[in-house]
Design a protein around this motif. Structure first.
Motif, PDB file in Angstrom:
ATOM      1  N   SER B  39      12.157 -51.849   9.917  1.00 38.81           N
ATOM      2  CA  SER B  39      12.521 -50.475   9.654  1.00 38.81           C
ATOM      3  C   SER B  39      14.039 -50.484   9.530  1.00 38.81           C
ATOM      4  CB  SER B  39      12.049 -49.576  10.805  1.00 38.81           C
ATOM      5  OG  SER B  39      12.478 -48.266  10.546  1.00 38.81           O
ATOM      6  N   ALA B  40      14.497 -50.834   8.341  1.00 37.67           N
ATOM      7  CA  ALA B  40      15.937 -50.950   8.093  1.00 37.67           C
ATOM      8  C   ALA B  40      16.142 -50.883   6.589  1.00 37.67           C
ATOM      9  CB  ALA B  40      16.468 -52.280   8.624  1.00 37.67           C
ATOM     10  N   ASP B  41      17.232 -50.258   6.185  1.00 39.82           N
ATOM     11  CA  ASP B  41      17.479 -50.171   4.753  1.00 39.82           C
ATOM     12  C   ASP B  41      17.589 -51.562   4.157  1.00 39.82           C
ATOM     13  OD1 ASP B  41      17.507 -47.455   4.765  1.00 39.82           O
ATOM     14  OD2 ASP B  41      19.645 -47.370   5.318  1.00 39.82           O
ATOM     15  N   LEU B  42      16.964 -51.756   3.036  1.00 37.48           N
ATOM     16  CA  LEU B  42      17.012 -53.062   2.385  1.00 37.48           C
ATOM     17  C   LEU B  42      18.449 -53.460   2.086  1.00 37.48           C
ATOM     18  CD1 LEU B  42      15.392 -55.387   1.178  1.00 37.48           C
ATOM     19  CD2 LEU B  42      15.594 -54.228  -1.032  1.00 37.48           C
ATOM     20  N   ALA B  43      19.266 -52.453   1.695  1.00 37.05           N
ATOM     21  CA  ALA B  43      20.652 -52.745   1.323  1.00 37.05           C
ATOM     22  C   ALA B  43      21.391 -53.469   2.439  1.00 37.05           C
ATOM     23  CB  ALA B  43      21.376 -51.439   0.987  1.00 37.05           C
ATOM     24  N   ALA B  44      21.054 -53.120   3.682  1.00 36.21           N
ATOM     25  CA  ALA B  44      21.741 -53.753   4.801  1.00 36.21           C
ATOM     26  C   ALA B  44      21.194 -55.141   5.082  1.00 36.21           C
ATOM     27  CB  ALA B  44      21.619 -52.885   6.055  1.00 36.21           C
ATOM     28  N   ILE B  45      19.904 -55.313   4.906  1.00 38.59           N
ATOM     29  CA  ILE B  45      19.272 -56.584   5.277  1.00 38.59           C
ATOM     30  C   ILE B  45      19.349 -57.603   4.149  1.00 38.59           C
ATOM     31  CG2 ILE B  45      17.123 -57.635   6.109  1.00 38.59           C
ATOM     32  CD1 ILE B  45      18.420 -55.831   8.134  1.00 38.59           C
ATOM     33  N   GLU B  46      19.370 -57.098   2.893  1.00 33.47           N
ATOM     34  CA  GLU B  46      19.278 -58.014   1.753  1.00 33.47           C
ATOM     35  C   GLU B  46      20.344 -59.116   1.760  1.00 33.47           C
ATOM     36  OE1 GLU B  46      19.626 -56.212  -2.065  1.00 33.47           O
ATOM     37  OE2 GLU B  46      18.410 -57.770  -3.004  1.00 33.47           O
ATOM     38  N   PRO B  47      21.645 -58.796   2.023  1.00 25.26           N
ATOM     39  CA  PRO B  47      22.641 -59.879   2.022  1.00 25.26           C
ATOM     40  C   PRO B  47      22.297 -60.982   3.016  1.00 25.26           C
ATOM     41  CG  PRO B  47      23.717 -57.732   2.149  1.00 25.26           C
ATOM     42  CD  PRO B  47      22.257 -57.488   2.314  1.00 25.26           C
ATOM     43  N   LEU B  48      21.724 -60.582   4.148  1.00 27.63           N
ATOM     44  CA  LEU B  48      21.378 -61.566   5.167  1.00 27.63           C
ATOM     45  C   LEU B  48      20.223 -62.442   4.703  1.00 27.63           C
ATOM     46  CD1 LEU B  48      21.685 -59.186   8.247  1.00 27.63           C
ATOM     47  CD2 LEU B  48      23.085 -61.208   7.813  1.00 27.63           C
ATOM     48  N   ILE B  49      19.228 -61.804   4.069  1.00 20.99           N
ATOM     49  CA  ILE B  49      18.080 -62.570   3.581  1.00 20.99           C
ATOM     50  C   ILE B  49      18.525 -63.570   2.523  1.00 20.99           C
ATOM     51  CG2 ILE B  49      15.965 -62.384   2.214  1.00 20.99           C
ATOM     52  CD1 ILE B  49      15.326 -59.807   3.698  1.00 20.99           C
ATOM     53  N   LEU B  50      19.339 -63.092   1.597  1.00 17.42           N
ATOM     54  CA  LEU B  50      19.773 -63.963   0.492  1.00 17.42           C
ATOM     55  C   LEU B  50      20.605 -65.131   1.022  1.00 17.42           C
ATOM     56  CD1 LEU B  50      20.622 -61.333  -2.276  1.00 17.42           C
ATOM     57  CD2 LEU B  50      18.575 -62.759  -2.025  1.00 17.42           C
ATOM     58  N   ASP B  51      21.483 -64.845   1.995  1.00 19.88           N
ATOM     59  CA  ASP B  51      22.312 -65.915   2.532  1.00 19.88           C
ATOM     60  C   ASP B  51      21.462 -66.903   3.331  1.00 19.88           C
ATOM     61  OD1 ASP B  51      24.963 -67.057   2.840  1.00 19.88           O
ATOM     62  OD2 ASP B  51      24.697 -66.585   4.970  1.00 19.88           O
ATOM     63  N   PHE B  52      20.464 -66.370   4.028  1.00 17.68           N
ATOM     64  CA  PHE B  52      19.574 -67.271   4.777  1.00 17.68           C
ATOM     65  C   PHE B  52      18.865 -68.216   3.829  1.00 17.68           C
ATOM     66  CE2 PHE B  52      15.241 -68.015   6.536  1.00 17.68           C
ATOM     67  CZ  PHE B  52      15.612 -68.820   7.594  1.00 17.68           C
ATOM     68  N   GLN B  53      18.445 -67.677   2.673  1.00 19.15           N
ATOM     69  CA  GLN B  53      17.736 -68.526   1.718  1.00 19.15           C
ATOM     70  C   GLN B  53      18.651 -69.603   1.139  1.00 19.15           C
ATOM     71  OE1 GLN B  53      15.881 -65.512  -0.838  1.00 19.15           O
ATOM     72  NE2 GLN B  53      13.894 -66.216  -0.076  1.00 19.15           N
ATOM     73  N   GLN B  54      19.970 -69.348   1.160  1.00 18.62           N
ATOM     74  CA  GLN B  54      20.909 -70.398   0.721  1.00 18.62           C
ATOM     75  C   GLN B  54      20.879 -71.578   1.687  1.00 18.62           C
ATOM     76  OE1 GLN B  54      22.726 -70.528  -2.031  1.00 18.62           O
ATOM     77  NE2 GLN B  54      22.082 -68.511  -2.775  1.00 18.62           N
ATOM     78  N   THR B  55      20.654 -71.279   2.973  1.00 17.27           N
ATOM     79  CA  THR B  55      20.640 -72.362   3.953  1.00 17.27           C
ATOM     80  C   THR B  55      19.268 -73.022   4.041  1.00 17.27           C
ATOM     81  OG1 THR B  55      19.967 -70.995   5.823  1.00 17.27           O
ATOM     82  CG2 THR B  55      22.318 -71.046   5.336  1.00 17.27           C
ATOM     83  N   GLU B  56      18.234 -72.278   3.650  1.00 17.78           N
ATOM     84  CA  GLU B  56      16.878 -72.844   3.704  1.00 17.78           C
ATOM     85  C   GLU B  56      16.246 -72.634   2.332  1.00 17.78           C
ATOM     86  OE1 GLU B  56      14.787 -73.489   6.744  1.00 17.78           O
ATOM     87  OE2 GLU B  56      16.377 -73.248   8.244  1.00 17.78           O
ATOM     88  N   LEU B  57      16.396 -73.633   1.489  1.00 14.02           N
ATOM     89  CA  LEU B  57      16.028 -73.453   0.073  1.00 14.02           C
ATOM     90  C   LEU B  57      14.530 -73.264  -0.139  1.00 14.02           C
ATOM     91  CD1 LEU B  57      18.422 -76.099  -1.526  1.00 14.02           C
ATOM     92  CD2 LEU B  57      18.752 -73.638  -1.301  1.00 14.02           C
ATOM     93  N   GLY B  58      13.717 -73.719   0.779  1.00  9.73           N
ATOM     94  CA  GLY B  58      12.269 -73.676   0.549  1.00  9.73           C
ATOM     95  C   GLY B  58      11.587 -72.430   1.072  1.00  9.73           C
ATOM     96  N   VAL B  59      12.351 -71.511   1.651  1.00  5.94           N
ATOM     97  CA  VAL B  59      11.712 -70.377   2.314  1.00  5.94           C
ATOM     98  C   VAL B  59      11.598 -69.182   1.370  1.00  5.94           C
ATOM     99  CG1 VAL B  59      11.808 -68.787   4.271  1.00  5.94           C
ATOM    100  CG2 VAL B  59      12.649 -71.130   4.511  1.00  5.94           C
ATOM    101  N   SER B  60      10.381 -68.719   1.150  1.00  6.56           N
ATOM    102  CA  SER B  60      10.165 -67.441   0.469  1.00  6.56           C
ATOM    103  C   SER B  60      10.032 -66.376   1.536  1.00  6.56           C
ATOM    104  CB  SER B  60       8.874 -67.480  -0.355  1.00  6.56           C
ATOM    105  OG  SER B  60       8.949 -68.504  -1.314  1.00  6.56           O
ATOM    106  N   ILE B  61      10.578 -65.173   1.231  1.00  4.62           N
ATOM    107  CA  ILE B  61      10.537 -64.120   2.231  1.00  4.62           C
ATOM    108  C   ILE B  61       9.857 -62.890   1.668  1.00  4.62           C
ATOM    109  CG2 ILE B  61      11.964 -62.517   3.591  1.00  4.62           C
ATOM    110  CD1 ILE B  61      13.917 -64.795   4.017  1.00  4.62           C
ATOM    111  N   ARG B  62       8.915 -62.375   2.457  1.00  3.24           N
ATOM    112  CA  ARG B  62       8.306 -61.100   2.096  1.00  3.24           C
ATOM    113  C   ARG B  62       8.830 -60.072   3.089  1.00  3.24           C
ATOM    114  NH1 ARG B  62       2.450 -61.842   1.676  1.00  3.24           N
ATOM    115  NH2 ARG B  62       3.083 -62.823  -0.272  1.00  3.24           N
TER     116      ARG B  62
END
Lengths: 464, 352
Positions: B39-62
Motif C-alpha cells: 500500500s504505497a504509491d508506485l512512484a515512490a517504490i518504483e525507483p527502488l524496484i528498478l535499482d534492485f533489479q540492477q543488482t539482481e538481474l534475474g529477478v522479475s517483480i510483480r
C-alpha cells in the motif's frame, strides 16, 4: 613373573583415579547448583516481569467504565509501553465483560486459571500463536447501569525477555560456580599430590637402600603411613631373620660337611699308604661307610633346608596321614633291605586327615623311620596311624633300646648326635615340622614294649 | 514505466476497491519472481524496484498496490489460513504491521546490515521500517505571507484564531476516518501534546477541509483553494516542490512526528530468499540512498533536504518523535479506543 602380572592386571594411577572421582563429584555438584540457579533465576525473572504485567493490567482496568449500558475501556498507550520496554516480546490483552463477552482485545487469548474474581491478580502460563506466554488477570467490580459485575482484564506477553533475564542470571551464577569448582579441583589435585608424597619418600628410601640392608626403614612420614612403614618393617624383619637363619644354617652345614670330608680325604691318604690287602680292605670299608654318611648328611641338610622354608608357609592343605606313612615307608625301605628287618604300617581303613604340608610331613616321618632303622630296630619297625580323643596321631615304634628321657630334649636340637652317632639332623627336622604343624612330639611305649615316638596333631578345622 | 497492467477488482463488500498490479520483468534471464503486496504509491517504490533489479538481474517483480486496510485484511486472513500471501508486504500503516508481527504473521529476518535501521524502526527483526516520513505543515508560498507561515502548532492555532477572515475554510488536513496515516499522525499528535486538542478546535471553527490523501490537499494548496495543510506526508510534498509547485514545507518546530513505512516477509512466502535479499537491499546503504534521492527525500540520519523549513535544532533527539514499531501500536488498533478517539475527533471538528 607374579609381580609383573599383578601390575598388568591392576594398572591405574591413584592420582588420576582420585582426581577423576573428585572431578565427577564437582561436576555433579556444579550441575546441581546450576539447575538450582536456573530455577531461582526463572522465578526471579517471572516475579520481576509479572509485576510489569499486573501493572499494565491494572492500568487498563483503571480506565474501565460504562457507556450506554455497556462496559467501556480506553486502553492507555502507557500500559502497552510498559510492556514494550524489552522491545522483543509480543503483547496481548483481553478485556471481558461480567458475562464473559469480549469488550476489546484478543478474543481467544487463554486466561490464567482463577477461582473467584477478586482484587487479587492471578498469573499463569499458556501457549498462544505457537509461543509460550505468561498472562496476568485483574478484576474490577463495576456497578453501573447495564454493566454490573466483575470485569476481567488479562494482559499477556511472550517469554523472550524473561528467558533472556533467566539466562543472564543463570550465567551470572554459573561463572562463580565453575570458578569455584575449578579451584576446588586444582586444590584437591594438589592435596592428593601432597598426600602421596610420603609414599614417594618411602619408595625413594627403599630404592636407594643397599641390597643387603634389611634394617627397619627410618623415614619421616605422617601417622597415616605408619601402618605401611610398620608392615614394611615387619617384612624386613622376617626377611632379615630368615636370611640370618639361612646364613647360620649354611655356616653350620658347611662346618658339618667339612669334618667328614676331611676324614674321607684322610682315609684316601691312608689307602695310598696301605701296605697290604688287609689294611686296604679295612680302609676301603671305612671309606665306604664315611661316604654313605656324607651322602646321608648332605641329603638331610638339603631336606632340612627345604623344611625350614616350607614350615613357614601357610598350612592350607588337608592331607591323609595314611598316605604320608605309605610314602615315607616306601622312601625308607631301600635302607632296610640290607638287614633282616620288617617295616609294617598299622593304619585304620578310613582316612586320617590333618591340616599340613605333605612334603614336610613326609620328610619328618621318613626321618623318624630312618632313625628307628639306623639306631634302634633289632627286627621290626611299626608305623601306626590313628585317631585319638586329642586328635590324629602318627607313631613310629621299634624294638630297639630307645632314647632316654634325659636325652630327649637335648637330641631334638640341630646337629646333636648323642651316643649313637648320626648326622644330628633327623630329630631336629622332626621337631621343626612338629612345631610348624602345632603338633606334639612325645616318647611312647607300645603294648609290645616297643619304644616309639608319637606326633599328635590338632583336629583339622572343618574335618572333625 | 516499463510495463503496466492495471487491474481493478470488485470485492464483495459493496463498494469498489482498487488493486493495481504492475509487472517488472527481469533485466537478464528470468530466474525467480518476487511478489510484493503493498500500500504505497508506485512512484515512490518504483525507483527502488528498478535499482534492485540492477543488482539482481534475474529477478522479475510483480508489484500490487491497494488500500492499507485491504492489504492488512488479506495478509491476516492468509496468515490465519496458512496460505501464501506475498513474498514482501509493504505498508505505511505501521499499526497493521505491529498487529501482524504480534500475531506471529511475520517471518524473522536477520538483516545483513543493521546499521541503517534505528531501533524504533525494527521490531523483533520481523518488521522493518525503511523510510523516514515526517508529518509536515504545507502552505502555498505565493499566497501565504512569510510572517504568517506557522512554524509550530501553537503558531498555527494563533493564526487560525487571529485571522479567521483569511483562513476560514482554507486549511486542510487528513480525514482520519478515511485515512490510516492520518489516523496514526493524529493519534500520536494527541499522545505527544495537549496543543493538539486546541488545534482540533481551531480546525473545527475554521471549517477545515478534510481529505483522505495528502495528494488531494496538495492539489488544492497548489491551486490556491487552500492556503495551509497540516499533518501531511513530507515526502510526497517534497516531490511536488521539486516539480516546481508553489508550496513551502515546514517541519513543525515544537516536534515533528515521523513515520517509517514498514516491510515484512509474510509466512508461507513462496520466495523467502528473494524477499530477504529485497529487505536487505531496502535497508542497505545503496537502497537508502536511492530512497533519499528519488523516493522519499528524507532518510534516517540525514539532514532534511534543501528548501524545507526545519528548526535549527532538527538534529536534536527530541525534535523528531518517531512512531516506534512495537506492541504499543496495538492501542491504535484497539476497537474501543479507535471508536472513542474518532468520536472525540469528530466532536472537535464539528464545532460550529
Amino acid at each position: 613373573m607374579t609381580i609383573t602380572g599383578i601390575r598388568q592386571r591392576r594398572r591405574f594411577s591413584l592420582f588420576w583415579r582420585l582426581s577423576g572421582i573428585i572431578a565427577i563429584v564437582l561436576l555433579a555438584g556444579a550441575g546441581a547448583l546450576t539447575l538450582a540457579a536456573y530455577a531461582y533465576a526463572r522465578t526471579a525473572a517471572d516475579n520481576a516481569y509479572d509485576r510489569l504485567l499486573i501493572g499494565a493490567a491494572r492500568q487498563i482496568a483503571d480506565t474501565l467504565g460504562a457507556e450506554a449500558g455497556a462496559v467501556s475501556v480506553d486502553v492507555p498507550t502507557s500500559a502497552l509501553e510498559t510492556l514494550s520496554i524489552s522491545r522483543t516480546d509480543r503483547v496481548y490483552y483481553r478485556v471481558s465483560a461480567p458475562d464473559g463477552s469480549l469488550v476489546t482485545g484478543y478474543e481467544d487469548l487463554p486466561l490464567p486459571e482463577a477461582e473467584d474474581p477478586s482484587d487479587e491478580a492471578v498469573v499463569g502460563d499458556a501457549r498462544y500463536f505457537g509461543q509460550d506466554i505468561r498472562s496476568a488477570s485483574v478484576w474490577r467490580y463495576l456497578s453501573e447501569q447495564g454493566a454490573t459485575g466483575w470485569v476481567r482484564v488479562t494482559v499477556a506477553q511472550t517469554r523472550e525477555a524473561r528467558n533472556a533475564l533467566t539466562l543472564e542470571l543463570t550465567l551470572g551464577a554459573l561463572v562463580p560456580v565453575l570458578a569455584m569448582s575449578v579451584l576446588a579441583l586444582v586444590a584437591l589435585m594438589a592435596a592428593v599430590q601432597m598426600g602421596l608424597r610420603p609414599l614417594r619418600r618411602v619408595e625413594r628410601a627403599l630404592r636407594q637402600r643397599d641390597p643387603n640392608d634389611l634394617t627397619p626403614l627410618d623415614v619421616e612420614t605422617p601417622v597415616e603411613v605408619d601402618a605401611l612403614i610398620a608392615a614394611i618393617n615387619r617384612v624386613m624383619g622376617r626377611l632379615s631373620a630368615r636370611l640370618g637363619a639361612m646364613q647360620r644354617y649354611i655356616e653350620t652345614s658347611a662346618h658339618q660337611l667339612r669334618t667328614p670330608l676331611t676324614s674321607i680325604a684322610a682315609q684316601v691318604e691312608m689307602l695310598d699308604r696301605a701296605k697290604d690287602d688287609k689294611a686296604r680292605a679295612t680302609t676301603i670299608a671305612k671309606l665306604r661307610r664315611r661316604t654313605v654318611e656324607v651322602g646321608r648328611l648332605a641329603n638331610q641338610l638339603l631336606s632340612h633346608a627345604t623344611i625350614i622354608h616350607r614350615a613357614e608357609a601357610m598350612l592350607v592343605d588337608i592331607v591323609d596321614l595314611r598316605q604320608i606313612a605309605q610314602h615315607a615307608i616306601a622312601d625308607a625301605v631301600l635302607e632296610t633291605l640290607e638287614r633282616d628287618l620288617t617295616v609294617k604300617l598299622d593304619a585304620p581303613k578310613s582316612p586320617v586327615y590333618v591340616r599340613g604340608d605333605l612334603v614336610a610331613l613326609r620328610e619328618a616321618l621318613r626321618n623318624l623311620i630312618e632313625n628307628a632303622v639306623q639306631h634302634g630296630a633289632q627286627s621290626r619297625v611299626t608305623v601306626r596311624v590313628g585317631e585319638t580323643f586329642g586328635g590324629p596321631q602318627i607313631s613310629v615304634f621299634d624294638d630297639g633300646p630307645g632314647i632316654a628321657e634325659s636325652q630327649w630334649l637335648h637330641l631334638r636340637q640341630r646337629f646333636v648326635t648323642g651316643d649313637i652317632g648320626g648326622t644330628g639332623l633327623g630329630l631336629a627336622i622332626v621337631t621343626d615340622v612338629a612345631t610348624a604343624h602345632a603338633a606334639t612330639l612325645e616318647l611312647t611305649r607300645a603294648e609290645t614294649g616297643d619304644f616309639g615316638i608319637t606326633m599328635g596333631f590338632p583336629h583339622p578345622e572343618g574335618h572333625s | 514505466m516499463r510495463a503496466l497492467i492495471a487491474i481493478a477488482f470488485t470485492l464483495s463488500c459493496g463498494h469498489v476497491q482498487a488493486r493495481d498490479e504492475y509487472d517488472f520483468p527481469s533485466i537478464g534471464v528470468h530466474t525467480e519472481t518476487l511478489v510484493i503486496e503493498a500500500s504505497a504509491d508506485l512512484a515512490a517504490i518504483e525507483p527502488l524496484i528498478l535499482d534492485f533489479q540492477q543488482t539482481e538481474l534475474g529477478v522479475s517483480i510483480r508489484y500490487a498496490d491497494s488500500l492499507t486496510n485491504e492489504v492488512f485484511a488479506r495478509a491476516i486472513e492468509a496468515c490465519h489460513e496458512q496460505t501464501t500471501f506475498a513474498d514482501i508486504m509493504i505498508t505505511s500503516s505501521v499499526d497493521h504491521v505491529a498487529k501482524l508481527t504480534n500475531d506471529g504473521c511475520a517471518t524473522r529476518h536477520d538483516l545483513a546490515t543493521t546499521a541503517a535501521v534505528p531501533e524504533w524502526a525494527n521490531w523483533r527483526n520481523e518488521a522493518f521500517g525503511f523510510s523516514f516520513e515526517p508529518a509536515v505543515i504545507i502552505y502555498n508560498s505565493d499566497l501565504v505571507p512569510p510572517a504568517d507561515v506557522p512554524l509550530t502548532r501553537n503558531a498555527l492555532v494563533e493564526l487560525l484564531r487571529t485571522k479567521p477572515d483569511v483562513y476560514n475554510g482554507r486549511v486542510g488536513t487528513y480525514d482520519i476516518t478515511r485515512s490510516g496515516i492520518g489516523y496514526l499522525f493524529a493519534f500520536f499528535d494527541a499522545e505527544q501534546s495537549s496543543v493538539f486538542g486546541r488545534l482540533l478546535e481551531g480546525f473545527g471553527r475554521a471549517d477545515a477541509v478534510l481529505e483522505p490523501t495528502t495528494g488531494a490537499i496538495l492539489e488544492q494548496i497548489e491551486s490556491g483553494d487552500l492556503l495551509i495543510g497540516y499533518n501531511l506526508l513530507g515526502s510526497y510534498a517534497y516531490g511536488r516542490l521539486l516539480a516546481g509547485a508553489p508550496i513551502g514545507i515546514v517541519l513543525p518546530h515544537d516536534f515533528t512526528i515521523v513515520l517509517s513505512r514498514a516491510a515484512l516477509i509474510p509466512p508461507h512466502a513462496s520466495n523467502p530468499s528473494g524477499a530477504a535479499r529485497f529487505l536487505d537491499y531496502l535497508l542497505s546503504e545503496r537502497g537508502q540512498s536511492v530512497a533519499a534521492e528519488q523516493s522519499f527525500f528524507f532518510g534516517f540520519d540525514r539532514p532534511p533536504p534543501d528548501g524545507v523549513i526545519a528548526s535549527d535544532d532538527s538534529g536534536a533527539a527530541t525534535f523528531y518523535r518517531p512512531i516506534t514499531m512495537g506492541p504499543s501500536l496495538l492501542v491504535t488498533l484497539d476497537q474501543a479506543k479507535r471508536a472513542r478517539f474518532l468520536a472525540e475527533w469528530q466532536d472537535a471538528m464539528s464545532i460550529p
